[in-house]
Design a protein around this motif. Structure first.
Motif, PDB file in Angstrom:
ATOM      1  N   GLU A  13       5.005 -21.477 -55.515  1.00 38.10           N
ATOM      2  CA  GLU A  13       4.950 -21.763 -54.085  1.00 38.10           C
ATOM      3  C   GLU A  13       3.589 -21.325 -53.550  1.00 38.10           C
ATOM      4  N   LEU A  14       3.077 -22.117 -52.628  1.00 38.51           N
ATOM      5  CA  LEU A  14       1.799 -21.809 -52.000  1.00 38.51           C
ATOM      6  C   LEU A  14       1.978 -20.634 -51.048  1.00 38.51           C
ATOM      7  N   ILE A  15       1.146 -19.599 -51.215  1.00 37.68           N
ATOM      8  CA  ILE A  15       1.159 -18.473 -50.277  1.00 37.68           C
ATOM      9  C   ILE A  15       0.210 -18.786 -49.126  1.00 37.68           C
ATOM     10  N   GLY A  16      -1.004 -19.226 -49.463  1.00 41.08           N
ATOM     11  CA  GLY A  16      -1.974 -19.566 -48.431  1.00 41.08           C
ATOM     12  C   GLY A  16      -3.258 -20.057 -49.062  1.00 41.08           C
ATOM     13  N   CYS A  17      -4.172 -20.530 -48.222  1.00 43.83           N
ATOM     14  CA  CYS A  17      -5.410 -21.093 -48.742  1.00 43.83           C
ATOM     15  C   CYS A  17      -6.538 -20.988 -47.719  1.00 43.83           C
ATOM     16  N   MET A  18      -7.726 -21.409 -48.167  1.00 38.75           N
ATOM     17  CA  MET A  18      -8.915 -21.478 -47.304  1.00 38.75           C
ATOM     18  C   MET A  18      -9.872 -22.444 -47.971  1.00 38.75           C
ATOM     19  N   SER A  19     -10.852 -22.940 -47.215  1.00 38.56           N
ATOM     20  CA  SER A  19     -11.840 -23.823 -47.832  1.00 38.56           C
ATOM     21  C   SER A  19     -13.201 -23.629 -47.167  1.00 38.56           C
ATOM     22  N   PHE A  20     -14.232 -23.999 -47.937  1.00 36.49           N
ATOM     23  CA  PHE A  20     -15.617 -23.851 -47.499  1.00 36.49           C
ATOM     24  C   PHE A  20     -16.330 -25.173 -47.735  1.00 36.49           C
ATOM     25  N   GLY A  21     -17.138 -25.615 -46.792  1.00 33.84           N
ATOM     26  CA  GLY A  21     -17.924 -26.825 -46.985  1.00 33.84           C
ATOM     27  C   GLY A  21     -18.961 -26.613 -48.075  1.00 33.84           C
ATOM     28  N   VAL A  22     -18.993 -27.526 -49.065  1.00 32.38           N
ATOM     29  CA  VAL A  22     -19.921 -27.383 -50.190  1.00 32.38           C
ATOM     30  C   VAL A  22     -21.370 -27.385 -49.702  1.00 32.38           C
ATOM     31  N   LYS A  23     -21.685 -28.283 -48.781  1.00 25.00           N
ATOM     32  CA  LYS A  23     -23.067 -28.369 -48.292  1.00 25.00           C
ATOM     33  C   LYS A  23     -23.500 -27.063 -47.625  1.00 25.00           C
ATOM     34  N   SER A  24     -22.597 -26.462 -46.837  1.00 26.73           N
ATOM     35  CA  SER A  24     -22.948 -25.194 -46.176  1.00 26.73           C
ATOM     36  C   SER A  24     -23.076 -24.059 -47.190  1.00 26.73           C
ATOM     37  N   LEU A  25     -22.302 -24.113 -48.286  1.00 28.00           N
ATOM     38  CA  LEU A  25     -22.439 -23.089 -49.328  1.00 28.00           C
ATOM     39  C   LEU A  25     -23.797 -23.214 -50.026  1.00 28.00           C
ATOM     40  N   LEU A  26     -24.242 -24.450 -50.264  1.00 29.33           N
ATOM     41  CA  LEU A  26     -25.520 -24.668 -50.946  1.00 29.33           C
ATOM     42  C   LEU A  26     -26.694 -24.192 -50.094  1.00 29.33           C
ATOM     43  N   THR A  27     -26.602 -24.369 -48.773  1.00 31.14           N
ATOM     44  CA  THR A  27     -27.680 -23.914 -47.884  1.00 31.14           C
ATOM     45  C   THR A  27     -27.507 -22.451 -47.513  1.00 31.14           C
ATOM     46  N   LEU A  28     -26.317 -21.934 -47.761  1.00 31.05           N
ATOM     47  CA  LEU A  28     -25.961 -20.524 -47.563  1.00 31.05           C
ATOM     48  C   LEU A  28     -26.755 -19.812 -46.467  1.00 31.05           C
ATOM     49  N   ASP A  29     -26.496 -20.243 -45.217  1.00 33.89           N
ATOM     50  CA  ASP A  29     -27.121 -19.583 -44.075  1.00 33.89           C
ATOM     51  C   ASP A  29     -26.466 -18.234 -43.787  1.00 33.89           C
ATOM     52  N   LYS A  30     -25.213 -18.072 -44.196  1.00 36.28           N
ATOM     53  CA  LYS A  30     -24.568 -16.762 -44.050  1.00 36.28           C
ATOM     54  C   LYS A  30     -23.895 -16.402 -45.371  1.00 36.28           C
ATOM     55  N   GLU A  31     -23.815 -15.108 -45.609  1.00 37.23           N
ATOM     56  CA  GLU A  31     -23.242 -14.633 -46.860  1.00 37.23           C
ATOM     57  C   GLU A  31     -21.737 -14.887 -46.889  1.00 37.23           C
ATOM     58  N   ILE A  32     -21.262 -15.412 -48.012  1.00 36.75           N
ATOM     59  CA  ILE A  32     -19.823 -15.576 -48.212  1.00 36.75           C
ATOM     60  C   ILE A  32     -19.401 -14.458 -49.156  1.00 36.75           C
ATOM     61  N   SER A  33     -18.893 -13.388 -48.567  1.00 40.95           N
ATOM     62  CA  SER A  33     -18.478 -12.244 -49.363  1.00 40.95           C
ATOM     63  C   SER A  33     -17.602 -11.353 -48.497  1.00 40.95           C
ATOM     64  N   GLY A  34     -16.464 -10.964 -49.035  1.00 43.35           N
ATOM     65  CA  GLY A  34     -15.592 -10.072 -48.290  1.00 43.35           C
ATOM     66  C   GLY A  34     -14.170 -10.585 -48.246  1.00 43.35           C
ATOM     67  N   TRP A  35     -13.402 -10.067 -47.290  1.00 39.06           N
ATOM     68  CA  TRP A  35     -11.992 -10.408 -47.141  1.00 39.06           C
ATOM     69  C   TRP A  35     -11.846 -11.617 -46.226  1.00 39.06           C
ATOM     70  N   TYR A  36     -10.971 -12.553 -46.631  1.00 37.45           N
ATOM     71  CA  TYR A  36     -10.667 -13.747 -45.842  1.00 37.45           C
ATOM     72  C   TYR A  36      -9.163 -13.879 -45.718  1.00 37.45           C
ATOM     73  N   TYR A  37      -8.710 -14.332 -44.524  1.00 40.80           N
ATOM     74  CA  TYR A  37      -7.278 -14.540 -44.306  1.00 40.80           C
ATOM     75  C   TYR A  37      -6.798 -15.750 -45.104  1.00 40.80           C
ATOM     76  N   LEU A  38      -5.589 -15.660 -45.645  1.00 40.76           N
ATOM     77  CA  LEU A  38      -4.939 -16.815 -46.237  1.00 40.76           C
ATOM     78  C   LEU A  38      -4.301 -17.607 -45.095  1.00 40.76           C
ATOM     79  N   LEU A  39      -4.676 -18.859 -44.985  1.00 43.00           N
ATOM     80  CA  LEU A  39      -4.193 -19.722 -43.912  1.00 43.00           C
ATOM     81  C   LEU A  39      -3.117 -20.659 -44.453  1.00 43.00           C
ATOM     82  N   GLY A  40      -2.360 -21.265 -43.542  1.00 40.25           N
ATOM     83  CA  GLY A  40      -1.390 -22.279 -43.946  1.00 40.25           C
ATOM     84  C   GLY A  40      -2.116 -23.499 -44.487  1.00 40.25           C
TER      85      GLY A  40
END
Length: 172
Positions: free
Chosen positions: A130-157
């Motif tokens: 069963e799915l507990i939760g999820c999140m997603s990130f735009g690939v293009k924004s990850l490649l340009t990485l204007d902000k660091e993606i690191s740390g705790w993130y909420y699991l969303l529906g």
């Protein structure tokens, strides 16, 4: 670093999104309450996304039982299943520790897609999850990485997590 292949998934989560567009809307506290959190980081090495899945906390199975949890990742939409990967399953824990790395080579056509991260609870004595939760990130924004993606993130529906991520605010 590990690199793996995943089998087929029967959830609507992997299906392509409709033409709804990505309007910005606030995520209410009620929508994230009780699903848990996932600690991860994303680094860029050339045209490769390196995802480090660290740990989760506050995961709950049915009837608030502990979970046999695992994390699946994919660049979506993905018609040919080639880039789905998953962590090992951590049994009997609300706060599992994974510490696994995954590589996602990015083609030019992937730039309009999203890196989808889902957390699942494998049902005991069953092959169902069963799915507990999820999140997603735009690939293009990850490649340009204007902000660091690191740390705790909420699991969303599922509906929200397919298009958004929400970082846990750090306490001051």
């Amino acid at each position: 670093l590990t690199k793996g292949q995943c089998g087929a998934v029967g959830s609507s989560l992997w299906k392509q999104r409709g033409p709804s567009g990505s309007r910005r809307r606030k995520i209410s506290r009620a929508r994230v309450k009780g699903k848990g959190q996932l600690k991860l980081s994303v680094e860029v090495q050339g045209r490769v996304l390196v995802l480090h899945v660290m740990e989760a906390k506050g995961l709950m199975g049915k009837e608030y039982q502990t979970c046999d949890s695992y994390v699946k990742m994919s660049i979506v939409p993905d018609a040919d299943w080639k880039c789905r990967q998953k962590t090992k399953t951590v049994p009997d824990s609300k706060n599992p520790v994974f510490h696994e790395h995954f590589l996602f080579p990015v083609q030019e056509e992937d730039e309009q897609k999203r890196l989808l991260v889902t957390v699942w609870n494998r049902e005991r004595n069953s092959r169902q999850s069963e799915l507990i939760g999820c999140m997603s990130f735009g690939v293009k924004s990850l490649l340009t990485l204007d902000k660091e993606i690191s740390g705790w993130y909420y699991l969303l529906g599922e509906d929200l997590g397919r298009t958004k991520h929400l970082k846990v605010a750090t306490q001051r």
